[in-house]
Design a protein around this motif. Sequence first.
Motif, PDB file in Angstrom:
ATOM      1  N   ASP A 187       0.820  -1.211   0.000  1.00 11.53           N
ATOM      2  CA  ASP A 187       0.000   0.000   0.000  1.00 11.53           C
ATOM      3  C   ASP A 187       0.858   1.267   0.000  1.00 11.53           C
ATOM      4  OD1 ASP A 187       0.954  -0.328   2.534  1.00 11.53           O
ATOM      5  OD2 ASP A 187      -0.955   0.005   3.550  1.00 11.53           O
ATOM      6  N   LYS A 188       2.142   1.126   0.205  1.00 10.06           N
ATOM      7  CA  LYS A 188       3.070   2.266   0.142  1.00 10.06           C
ATOM      8  C   LYS A 188       4.407   1.726  -0.361  1.00 10.06           C
ATOM      9  CE  LYS A 188       4.677   6.066   3.154  1.00 10.06           C
ATOM     10  NZ  LYS A 188       6.061   5.748   3.553  1.00 10.06           N
ATOM     11  N   PRO A 189       4.422   1.386  -1.655  1.00  8.71           N
ATOM     12  CA  PRO A 189       5.512   0.552  -2.180  1.00  8.71           C
ATOM     13  C   PRO A 189       6.765   1.334  -2.573  1.00  8.71           C
ATOM     14  CG  PRO A 189       3.908   0.919  -3.890  1.00  8.71           C
ATOM     15  CD  PRO A 189       3.386   1.632  -2.662  1.00  8.71           C
ATOM     16  N   PHE A 190       7.305   2.086  -1.645  1.00  9.63           N
ATOM     17  CA  PHE A 190       8.549   2.805  -1.937  1.00  9.63           C
ATOM     18  C   PHE A 190       9.259   3.137  -0.637  1.00  9.63           C
ATOM     19  CE2 PHE A 190       5.303   6.042  -1.359  1.00  9.63           C
ATOM     20  CZ  PHE A 190       5.935   6.989  -0.571  1.00  9.63           C
ATOM     21  N   ILE A 191      10.533   3.482  -0.755  1.00 10.10           N
ATOM     22  CA  ILE A 191      11.262   4.017   0.396  1.00 10.10           C
ATOM     23  C   ILE A 191      11.785   5.405   0.034  1.00 10.10           C
ATOM     24  CG2 ILE A 191      11.868   1.772   1.384  1.00 10.10           C
ATOM     25  CD1 ILE A 191      14.634   2.023   0.188  1.00 10.10           C
ATOM     26  N   ASP A 192      11.764   6.261   1.027  1.00  8.02           N
ATOM     27  CA  ASP A 192      12.207   7.655   0.868  1.00  8.02           C
ATOM     28  C   ASP A 192      13.642   7.750   1.386  1.00  8.02           C
ATOM     29  OD1 ASP A 192      12.720  10.344   1.000  1.00  8.02           O
ATOM     30  OD2 ASP A 192      10.778  10.868   1.871  1.00  8.02           O
ATOM     31  N   LEU A 193      14.553   8.085   0.495  1.00 12.97           N
ATOM     32  CA  LEU A 193      15.968   8.097   0.863  1.00 12.97           C
ATOM     33  C   LEU A 193      16.556   9.501   0.925  1.00 12.97           C
ATOM     34  CD1 LEU A 193      17.132   5.008  -1.226  1.00 12.97           C
ATOM     35  CD2 LEU A 193      16.768   5.118   1.245  1.00 12.97           C
ATOM     36  N   LYS A 194      15.692  10.498   0.977  1.00 11.05           N
ATOM     37  CA  LYS A 194      16.210  11.871   1.033  1.00 11.05           C
ATOM     38  C   LYS A 194      17.132  12.032   2.257  1.00 11.05           C
ATOM     39  CE  LYS A 194      12.394  14.174  -1.336  1.00 11.05           C
ATOM     40  NZ  LYS A 194      11.488  12.995  -1.447  1.00 11.05           N
TER      41      LYS A 194
END
Length: 197
Positions: A187-194
């Motif tokens: 349902d939230k298929p990503f990772i935030d790498l900022k």
Amino acid sequence: MRKSIYYSLLISAMMSVSVAEETRQVDKHEHGVGVLNIATEGSSINFEFMIPGADIVGFEYKAKSDSDIAIVNAALTKFGQFENIFTLPSSSNCTLVDSMIEVDQDDDHDDHDEHDEHDDHDEHDDHDEHDEEAHNEFVAHYSFNCGNVKEIDRIDFPYFNTFPNSGELEVQFVSGVGSTSFEVEGDKPFIDLKGKI
Ligand SMILES: [Zn+2]
């Protein structure tokens, strides 16, 4: 006997470490939980997936029938195109330089005693209809060289759409900045790498 096929091209420091991890994990993994290690080093970024067969093809016994073999081969083909599994920002200019995909099959029936030490058999009761002792994992490694590795501020995972049986991915991300873990679901298929590279 553990039946794994390791190709000579895998023999590098990183791969040796991961082979040890696979050996440890195949019969201890949790169905519904895939493991992904990501590491950046200089201009390169490496991905190492270890995912229970239950999450990919819905079974973990060794494929013997034509239809099961076809299902496994179709899954391996999907892994062969990394864009089916994850995507990187185009601005990072990453080029795939090496990859390895295999099924690490643990179907030995002679080492039950060793398995009995584990207390995770109950979770696997729904697999009794197939073969209560057989476990396997899909293992996939991908290495990229990137024009601008710092542009990788997000990684998306079409994995969850590619494999409808998929559960979560437990991601360990390591860079020169430090390490971060993520639990990624469909349902939230990503990772935030900022700020993390
Ligand atoms: Zn299993």
